[in-house]
Structures are given as structure tokens and as C-alpha cells.
Scaffold this active site. Structure first.
Site, PDB file in Angstrom:
ATOM      1  N   ASP A  54     -51.873  -8.029 -13.906  1.00  0.00           N
ATOM      2  CA  ASP A  54     -52.464  -7.767 -15.216  1.00  0.00           C
ATOM      3  C   ASP A  54     -52.333  -9.008 -16.092  1.00  0.00           C
ATOM      4  O   ASP A  54     -51.263  -9.296 -16.626  1.00  0.00           O
ATOM      5  CB  ASP A  54     -51.753  -6.574 -15.865  1.00  0.00           C
ATOM      6  N   GLU A 133     -38.595 -37.889 -16.143  1.00  0.00           N
ATOM      7  CA  GLU A 133     -37.153 -38.046 -16.350  1.00  0.00           C
ATOM      8  C   GLU A 133     -36.683 -36.982 -17.353  1.00  0.00           C
ATOM      9  O   GLU A 133     -36.430 -37.273 -18.521  1.00  0.00           O
ATOM     10  CB  GLU A 133     -36.834 -39.446 -16.883  1.00  0.00           C
ATOM     11  N   GLU A 135     -34.475 -34.469 -19.524  1.00  0.00           N
ATOM     12  CA  GLU A 135     -33.112 -34.373 -20.031  1.00  0.00           C
ATOM     13  C   GLU A 135     -32.847 -32.944 -20.496  1.00  0.00           C
ATOM     14  O   GLU A 135     -33.780 -32.214 -20.840  1.00  0.00           O
ATOM     15  CB  GLU A 135     -32.907 -35.346 -21.200  1.00  0.00           C
ATOM     16  N   GLU A 190     -26.102 -38.315 -20.337  1.00  0.00           N
ATOM     17  CA  GLU A 190     -26.958 -39.032 -21.287  1.00  0.00           C
ATOM     18  C   GLU A 190     -26.164 -39.438 -22.534  1.00  0.00           C
ATOM     19  O   GLU A 190     -24.953 -39.259 -22.611  1.00  0.00           O
ATOM     20  CB  GLU A 190     -28.173 -38.168 -21.653  1.00  0.00           C
ATOM     21  N   GLU A 197     -29.188 -36.027 -17.551  1.00  0.00           N
ATOM     22  CA  GLU A 197     -30.499 -36.381 -17.008  1.00  0.00           C
ATOM     23  C   GLU A 197     -30.396 -36.432 -15.487  1.00  0.00           C
ATOM     24  O   GLU A 197     -29.429 -36.963 -14.923  1.00  0.00           O
ATOM     25  CB  GLU A 197     -30.960 -37.748 -17.529  1.00  0.00           C
ATOM     26  N   HIS A 246     -39.298 -38.784 -20.451  1.00  0.00           N
ATOM     27  CA  HIS A 246     -40.079 -39.994 -20.224  1.00  0.00           C
ATOM     28  C   HIS A 246     -40.868 -39.823 -18.928  1.00  0.00           C
ATOM     29  O   HIS A 246     -40.326 -39.356 -17.915  1.00  0.00           O
ATOM     30  CB  HIS A 246     -39.169 -41.213 -20.114  1.00  0.00           C
ATOM     31  N   ARG A 317     -37.774 -50.652 -25.992  1.00  0.00           N
ATOM     32  CA  ARG A 317     -37.973 -49.220 -25.808  1.00  0.00           C
ATOM     33  C   ARG A 317     -38.311 -48.488 -27.106  1.00  0.00           C
ATOM     34  O   ARG A 317     -38.309 -47.264 -27.131  1.00  0.00           O
ATOM     35  CB  ARG A 317     -36.706 -48.605 -25.190  1.00  0.00           C
ATOM     36  N   GLU A 334     -44.761 -46.207 -18.655  1.00  0.00           N
ATOM     37  CA  GLU A 334     -43.820 -45.141 -19.011  1.00  0.00           C
ATOM     38  C   GLU A 334     -44.148 -44.630 -20.409  1.00  0.00           C
ATOM     39  O   GLU A 334     -43.994 -45.359 -21.394  1.00  0.00           O
ATOM     40  CB  GLU A 334     -42.379 -45.663 -18.969  1.00  0.00           C
ATOM     41  N   ARG A 336     -43.114 -42.412 -23.378  1.00  0.00           N
ATOM     42  CA  ARG A 336     -41.758 -42.000 -23.760  1.00  0.00           C
ATOM     43  C   ARG A 336     -41.704 -40.821 -24.732  1.00  0.00           C
ATOM     44  O   ARG A 336     -40.625 -40.354 -25.081  1.00  0.00           O
ATOM     45  CB  ARG A 336     -41.019 -43.201 -24.362  1.00  0.00           C
TER      46      ARG A 336
END
Length: 445
Positions: A54, A133, A135, A190, A197, A246, A317, A334, A336
Site C-alpha cells: 500500500d 564519507e 559521519e 572525528e 566516521e 563529504h 577545505r 569532493e 563537502r
């Protein structure tokens, strides 16, 4: 690469391993794993795509007058869970959702990703590899088994026992995942207390999304076995880093990385530059999908290693997108900003659609920003053409609605129901009166 099973092999494995129940798994619009559990004697029926459920009871699916849906198992997702019940083992198959007329249900997130990936294949790409990645935090449980706000440890980045009290739980999660066929690349504490992570090997688009959904299920299950609560809430506590996911992305043509060009100064092909430009172009639009909760925007603020600004770099970063140093077959970008509360199928579909649009339109990639953006003045950011990500869920939903490429990629059904659900969430949040407000204003005014 997953093994391709036949129906006969699955039935043989089920019998040989004392499988008593099979979970037919799918996700709702918000990425929450749902399942229909069947006794193993119903498995032949399920393998012939004849299991009905359903759909009117599932978030973002259909109305009650059009509720019949069929589950079509992807045989390559056959998996026997490593934990047993007193009655025997439990297996699972991840399913696509179909309408009674045999067509894919347009509100099925997995089918949305398949549709966008098919477009990449039509453009000549043979694979879209995704390496997440994710976390998460580990909280203690109270005597009633309910989550508390007490973290499991006071560890920091790369700490180990005795400071990292979650080490045993994290190790058991890794062992469980490995027993289920995951290739684990790294596992560590982390930055924030109680934060962890676990990185697993990249996979092609749909398999990667399946892996994220399975990963979240395993983490929560094993944590509970340790008397802990695992949460993928992006920012569960004020004043510490939030949890991100990430996401590393790369396109391939005929087993060759389409992002690599050894003759380019940075080793990036035109395809990579166009793709990256598309990601930046649509970043404000896909934020509602990659950061889908009110709480997501408590993470996307300066000072906690999460991106707030739309830019890219090969070095630092602080921007939205980083290009890791690896080249050759490992060349990738990457992104982020995504967080682990997102629907992985819709998030990956949105990122891919954004990049493909950049390739199709051959968008020009702006220069990299190799400075710490958080230290730049507003005028410096404006001069560099650096835009901000949406500041809250409402702004993100507005940006998504204005992004024609993402609107088309997600489809009318998904967009309509997603926006409706998230507007309700935002309105519930904005009308709440919080303890912070009472502390600030109750006596002052």
C-alpha cells in the site's frame, strides 16, 4: 562491483543458510528505509515481482485511491544479515517500486537516480563513481532505552581508547559491514566528542546510494547492541562540529577516468572542469536535497569546518568543492556540503544532474579560491564572485524551485511532495518558541 545473482541461486542460498524471513527494502521520499518482511516461502513470488504493498501509507508516494504498488527486487542486492533471530536468519533485497501498469513509479527515489544515470550513459559515460564519507554521533541511552544528550566519549580527531570510548562499537560496525561485503577504507574518531566516521569504497551511483542506506541501518543496529544510540542528525549539539557526508565524484568512459588529463596544469580534463562548473552553478538549488532538514543549516555555518560558500579549491577545505591531490584513475571532486540526513538516491541524482548540465552547456569554471574564505571580507568575496549557500531550509527550497535543471531531473511527483513535506517542516519549526528565546527575552521585555 556487486555479484549478479539468478533467481535460482538466491533460492538456493536462502535454503542453505537457514534464511527464514526476507526484507523487501525501499526508501521513502525522505530517505527513510522501509521494508515489507515476508516469510521465505513467499520469496519465489517476490522474485517474480508480484509482491504488492500500500503506497498511500508511505511519505511522498500516492493517495489512498491509487495506492497499489509493486516491489521489483534488484537481485544483485541479495544479502543475508549477519545477526540471527531465534527463528533463523534474515535476508534483504533492495527493490524498485513499480505501478500496476508495469512502469517505474515516478516517486521512487531509486528510480529517479536510475533515470539521471541513464542520461549520463546516453552522453557516453560508463560509470559515475561515488565515494561517501558519512559521519555520525554516539549518544548514551537512559534506563528506559531512550537516547540521552550525553555523548559516549570526550575524544577528538583520530583519538583512540581510552579517550575514544566508542572504539569497540565502531570496530564492531566495521566488522559487520565487512561481513556484508563492504570494503572499509578508514575508520576513526572525528573532531567532535562522540563523533565518528567510517569510509567505505566508492561504487557506481545506484550501488553507492544503496550502500549509504544499508550503512545507516547497520550503524544504528550495532550501536543499539552496545547500549548506544547512533544518530545521523547533522548538528545534534550546539558549539561543536556537525556531521557531514563529504561526497567524492568521478565520471568514467570505457574504464578510463574522464576527469583526468595529464597535459593539464592541474591534471583536470575539460569534462572535469565543465562538471565542476555545473556543480557550482546549481549548488544553491541542490542544497535543499543534500541538506534537507531544518537542523542541516545549523551545520552550514562558519567556524565548524563545514562549507558556507560556493567556490572550489585544490588546496584548502573551506570552499564547497575540493579537488583532492590524487590523479590518474583516482581523479575526483569532493563536494563537502551534503549531510548524512539526506536521501542518498536524490542527493546523488541532484549532484549528477548538476554536473551533467555543466558538461552539456560547457560552463566556464571560475578560478580556484585557495585562501581561507572565512577570513575574507564581504567585499573580497564579492570581488571574487563567491556566493553563499542558502542560510536556512526555506531559502534552500526557494532556490530548488528556481532551478529548472534540478526540477526536471527530480520530476514533478518528487518535487511536489518533497517541497510540500519540507514546507510543513519549516513552518512547524519557525512557529516554535524555544528555550533560547525565553532566556533572552522573557525578563528583558
Amino acid at each position: 562491483m556487486r555479484k549478479e545473482y539468478s533467481k535460482e541461486e538466491i533460492l538456493q542460498y536462502a535454503e542453505a543458510n537457514n534464511v527464514r524471513y526476507v526484507r523487501l527494502q525501499f526508501t521513502d521520499l525522505l530517505g527513510i528505509v522501509k521494508n515489507v518482511e515476508i516469510p521465505v516461502d513467499q520469496l519465489p513470488k517476490a522474485l517474480n515481482n508480484r509482491m504488492m504493498f500500500d503506497g498511500s501509507s508511505i511519505q511522498g508516494f500516492v493517495r489512498i485511491e491509487e495506492s497499489d504498488m509493486y516491489l521489483a527486487p534488484d537481485l544483485s542486492t541479495w544479502l543475508i544479515f549477519p545477526w540471527e533471530t531465534p527463528q533463523g536468519k534474515v535476508a534483504r533485497l533492495i527493490c524498485d517500486v513499480y505501478q500496476p501498469d508495469g512502469t517505474p513509479f515516478p516517486g521512487d527515489p531509486r528510480s529517479v537516480l536510475k533515470r539521471v544515470y541513464a542520461r549520463a550513459q546516453d552522453m557516453g559515460f560508463s560509470a559515475f563513481n561515488v565515494g561517501p564519507e558519512p559521519e555520525f554521533f554516539l549518544f548514551k541511552l537512559d534506563e528506559k532505552g531512550k537516547p540521552t544528550q550525553d555523548l559516549n566519549d570526550e575524544g577528538g580527531y583520530f583519538d583512540w581508547a581510552p579517550v575514544d570510548l566508542g572504539e569497540n562499537c565502531r570496530r564492531d560496525i566495521v566488522v559487520t559491514l565487512e561481513n556484508m561485503g563492504f570494503e572499509i577504507e578508514a575508520s576513526h574518531h572525528e573532531v567532535a566528542p562522540g563523533q565518528h566516521e567510517i569510509d567505505f569504497r566508492y561504487a557506481n551511483a545506484v550501488e553507492a546510494a544503496d550502500n549509504i542506506a544499508t550503512f545507516r541501518l547497520v550503524v544504528k543496529t550495532v550501536a543499539r547492541q552496545h547500549g548506544l544510540h547512533a544518530t545521523f542528525m547533522p548538528k545534534p549539539l550546539y558549539g561543536i562540529n556537525g556531521s557531514g557526508m563529504h561526497t567524492h565524484l568521478s565520471l568514467f568512459r570505457d574504464h578510463q577516468n574522464a576527469f583526468y588529463d595529464p597535459d593539464d596544469e592541474l591534471g583536470l580534463s575539460e569534462t572535469a572542469r565543465f562538471f565542476l562548473a555545473g556543480v557550482l552553478e546549481h549548488a544553491r538549488g541542490f542544497t535543499a536535497i543534500c541538506n534537507p532538514t531544518v537542523n542541516s543549516y545549523k551545520r552550514l555555518v562558519p567556524g565548524y569546518e563545514a562549507p558556507s560558500y560556493i567556490a572550489w579549491s585544490g588546496k584548502n577545505r573551506s570552499p564547497l568543492v575540493r579537488v583532492p591531490a590524487a590523479r590518474g584513475q583516482s581523479t575526483r571532486v569532493e563536494v563537502r556540503s551534503p549531510d548524512p540526513s539526506c536521501n542518498p538516491y536524490l542527493a546523488i541524482a541532484s549532484l549528477l544532474a548538476a554536473g551533467l548540465d555543466g558538461i552539456e552547456r560547457q560552463l566556464e569554471l571560475p578560478p580556484p579560491v585557495n585562501r581561507n574564505i572565512y577570513m575574507m571580507t564581504e567585499s573580497e568575496k564579492e570581488e571574487a564572485g563567491i556566493r553563499s549557500l542558502p542560510a536556512n531550509l526555506s531559502d534552500a527550497l526557494d532556490a530548488l524551485m528556481r532551478d529548472e535543471v534540478l526540477v526536471e531531473a527530480l520530476g514533478h511527483h518528487v518535487l511536489l511532495h518533497f517541497i510540500e513535506a519540507k514546507r510543513i517542516e519549516w513552518n512547524m519549526f519557525r512557529t516554535q518558541v524555544t528555550e533560547w528565546e525565553r532566556e533572552q527575552y522573557l525578563t528583558l521585555y
